[in-house]
Design a protein around this motif. Structure first.
Motif, PDB file in Angstrom:
ATOM      1  N   ARG A 195       0.834  -1.211   0.000  1.00  0.00           N
ATOM      2  CA  ARG A 195       0.000   0.000   0.000  1.00  0.00           C
ATOM      3  C   ARG A 195       0.862   1.251   0.000  1.00  0.00           C
ATOM      4  NH1 ARG A 195      -3.318  -2.958   3.712  1.00  0.00           N
ATOM      5  NH2 ARG A 195      -2.410  -1.833   5.480  1.00  0.00           N
ATOM      6  N   ALA A 196       1.950   1.214   0.787  1.00  0.00           N
ATOM      7  CA  ALA A 196       2.850   2.368   0.835  1.00  0.00           C
ATOM      8  C   ALA A 196       3.472   2.625  -0.539  1.00  0.00           C
ATOM      9  CB  ALA A 196       3.936   2.138   1.877  1.00  0.00           C
ATOM     10  N   MET A 197       3.870   1.560  -1.233  1.00  0.00           N
ATOM     11  CA  MET A 197       4.474   1.725  -2.554  1.00  0.00           C
ATOM     12  C   MET A 197       3.469   2.262  -3.567  1.00  0.00           C
ATOM     13  SD  MET A 197       7.003  -1.604  -2.760  1.00  0.00           S
ATOM     14  CE  MET A 197       7.174  -1.436  -4.522  1.00  0.00           C
ATOM     15  N   GLN A 203       2.257   9.463  -6.496  1.00  0.00           N
ATOM     16  CA  GLN A 203       2.895  10.783  -6.485  1.00  0.00           C
ATOM     17  C   GLN A 203       3.926  10.931  -7.593  1.00  0.00           C
ATOM     18  OE1 GLN A 203       3.384  10.990  -1.755  1.00  0.00           O
ATOM     19  NE2 GLN A 203       4.085  12.837  -2.789  1.00  0.00           N
ATOM     20  N   GLY A 204       4.143   9.863  -8.357  1.00  0.00           N
ATOM     21  CA  GLY A 204       5.106   9.911  -9.452  1.00  0.00           C
ATOM     22  C   GLY A 204       6.546   9.721  -9.020  1.00  0.00           C
ATOM     23  N   CYS A 205       6.763   9.360  -7.745  1.00  0.00           N
ATOM     24  CA  CYS A 205       8.135   9.219  -7.241  1.00  0.00           C
ATOM     25  C   CYS A 205       8.802   7.941  -7.724  1.00  0.00           C
ATOM     26  CB  CYS A 205       8.142   9.239  -5.710  1.00  0.00           C
ATOM     27  SG  CYS A 205       7.550  10.784  -5.007  1.00  0.00           S
ATOM     28  N   ILE A 213      11.767  -2.017  -9.739  1.00  0.00           N
ATOM     29  CA  ILE A 213      11.242  -0.780  -9.147  1.00  0.00           C
ATOM     30  C   ILE A 213      12.202   0.321  -9.566  1.00  0.00           C
ATOM     31  CG2 ILE A 213      10.635   0.451  -7.032  1.00  0.00           C
ATOM     32  CD1 ILE A 213      10.414  -2.324  -5.672  1.00  0.00           C
ATOM     33  N   ARG A 214      11.669   1.397 -10.142  1.00  0.00           N
ATOM     34  CA  ARG A 214      12.504   2.483 -10.661  1.00  0.00           C
ATOM     35  C   ARG A 214      12.187   3.779  -9.908  1.00  0.00           C
ATOM     36  NH1 ARG A 214      12.234   2.236 -16.677  1.00  0.00           N
ATOM     37  NH2 ARG A 214      13.718   0.559 -16.209  1.00  0.00           N
ATOM     38  N   ILE A 215      13.225   4.488  -9.521  1.00  0.00           N
ATOM     39  CA  ILE A 215      13.061   5.744  -8.805  1.00  0.00           C
ATOM     40  C   ILE A 215      13.032   6.889  -9.815  1.00  0.00           C
ATOM     41  CG2 ILE A 215      13.926   7.196  -6.943  1.00  0.00           C
ATOM     42  CD1 ILE A 215      13.204   4.275  -6.155  1.00  0.00           C
ATOM     43  N   ASN A 216      11.926   7.634  -9.838  1.00  0.00           N
ATOM     44  CA  ASN A 216      11.786   8.755 -10.760  1.00  0.00           C
ATOM     45  C   ASN A 216      12.176  10.093 -10.121  1.00  0.00           C
ATOM     46  OD1 ASN A 216      10.740   7.019 -12.737  1.00  0.00           O
ATOM     47  ND2 ASN A 216       8.655   7.264 -11.960  1.00  0.00           N
ATOM     48  N   LYS A 217      11.853  10.250  -8.838  1.00  0.00           N
ATOM     49  CA  LYS A 217      12.095  11.523  -8.155  1.00  0.00           C
ATOM     50  C   LYS A 217      12.793  11.256  -6.816  1.00  0.00           C
ATOM     51  CE  LYS A 217       7.906  13.658 -10.098  1.00  0.00           C
ATOM     52  NZ  LYS A 217       6.603  14.296  -9.746  1.00  0.00           N
ATOM     53  N   PRO A 218      14.111  11.055  -6.846  1.00  0.00           N
ATOM     54  CA  PRO A 218      14.809  10.745  -5.597  1.00  0.00           C
ATOM     55  C   PRO A 218      14.713  11.858  -4.550  1.00  0.00           C
ATOM     56  CG  PRO A 218      16.370  11.129  -7.395  1.00  0.00           C
ATOM     57  CD  PRO A 218      15.019  11.028  -8.009  1.00  0.00           C
ATOM     58  N   GLU A 219      14.691  13.116  -5.004  1.00  0.00           N
ATOM     59  CA  GLU A 219      14.592  14.224  -4.043  1.00  0.00           C
ATOM     60  C   GLU A 219      13.263  14.178  -3.294  1.00  0.00           C
ATOM     61  OE1 GLU A 219      15.135  14.566  -7.276  1.00  0.00           O
ATOM     62  OE2 GLU A 219      16.978  15.731  -7.640  1.00  0.00           O
ATOM     63  N   GLU A 220      12.168  13.908  -4.021  1.00  0.00           N
ATOM     64  CA  GLU A 220      10.863  13.815  -3.385  1.00  0.00           C
ATOM     65  C   GLU A 220      10.781  12.593  -2.475  1.00  0.00           C
ATOM     66  OE1 GLU A 220       6.947  14.962  -2.457  1.00  0.00           O
ATOM     67  OE2 GLU A 220       8.653  16.014  -3.357  1.00  0.00           O
ATOM     68  N   LEU A 221      11.405  11.495  -2.916  1.00  0.00           N
ATOM     69  CA  LEU A 221      11.432  10.293  -2.082  1.00  0.00           C
ATOM     70  C   LEU A 221      12.194  10.565  -0.786  1.00  0.00           C
ATOM     71  CD1 LEU A 221      10.205   7.500  -2.631  1.00  0.00           C
ATOM     72  CD2 LEU A 221      12.458   6.708  -3.328  1.00  0.00           C
ATOM     73  N   ALA A 222      13.277  11.322  -0.878  1.00  0.00           N
ATOM     74  CA  ALA A 222      14.029  11.686   0.320  1.00  0.00           C
ATOM     75  C   ALA A 222      13.186  12.551   1.251  1.00  0.00           C
ATOM     76  CB  ALA A 222      15.310  12.407  -0.068  1.00  0.00           C
TER      77      ALA A 222
END
Length: 231
Positions: A195-197, A203-205, A213-222
């Protein structure tokens, strides 16, 4: 000295505990234990059992786990070569503090508790080498406690995804990091981290499928993980 044994000495010398020792001293340490080849899913240590000895992971991956009252596993760490583990039990001659399971086919060096204490007597610099390692692992345990106490599952999920992707530089391969393992890494249930993922994906992160699993927005994820990371 044959090439295989020489390579083994060089790998053992990569361990911080042994970095100040001479080659002949490393050879003596190797002879105080034995080399083992273990298959995937082999349990090397059972939590709470009498000290199972000291281990050095030379090849493969091993998970250190704690088992909860309801039988759920919490993965404390995933070890990669070249790493020593179970130091606490051999130092105090107490019970194994965690369960160790081979995540892949592994090659390890192992010695028993009494043999290790004889090595400490012969090579006291090993004990000095242990001090910063034990201190670093204590700090890691404090950090893990803080995460479990103060971060939501969503924040812990974001932090884990950043760690496994090297701050978004690499895709996370799902065959190597299945949902059961991801949930165990942050001490939650698979359906909860799923659910968290999904929430983070909306959010497009991140993006993901059955393979990666691919990270699109590392800054937002941080930001979700409450990290002050510079990219």
């Amino acid at each position: 000295m044959d090439k295989g044994y020489q390579n083994l000495i060089e790998r053992m010398k990569n361990i911080p505990h042994f970095k100040n020792l001479e080659i002949r001293e490393i050879a003596n340490i190797i002879q105080a234990g034995r080399i083992r080849h273990v298959e995937k899913d082999t349990v090397l240590l059972h939590e709470g059992d009498p000290c199972g000895g000291l281990f050095v992971l030379l090849k493969g991956e091993i998970t250190l786990q704690k088992v909860g009252p309801e039988g759920h596993n919490y993965i404390m760490a995933v070890l990669e070569p070249v790493t020593m583990f179970n130091e606490v039990a051999v130092l105090d001659r107490g019970n194994n503090p965690a369960r160790a399971v081979a995540l892949t086919t592994c090659r390890i060096w192992q010695t028993d508790c009494e043999s290790f204490h004889r090595l400490l007597t012969t090579y006291p610099q090993i004990a000095l080498g242990l001090l910063p390692i034990i201190a670093a692992r204590n700090r890691l345990l404090v950090e893990q406690y803080e995460d479990l106490s103060f971060l939501s599952v969503r924040a812990r999920t974001a932090k884990l995804l950043l760690e496994l992707s090297r701050n978004g530089e690499e895709d996370i391969q799902r065959d190597h990091h299945p949902i059961q393992m991801l949930s165990a890494r942050i001490s939650t249930a698979p359906e909860v981290i799923s659910r968290a993922m999904r929430s983070i994906k909306q959010q497009g992160c991140i993006d993901y499928n059955r393979q990666w699993i691919r990270i699109n927005k590392p800054e937002e994820l941080a930001r979700i993980a409450h990290l002050g990371v510079e990219f």
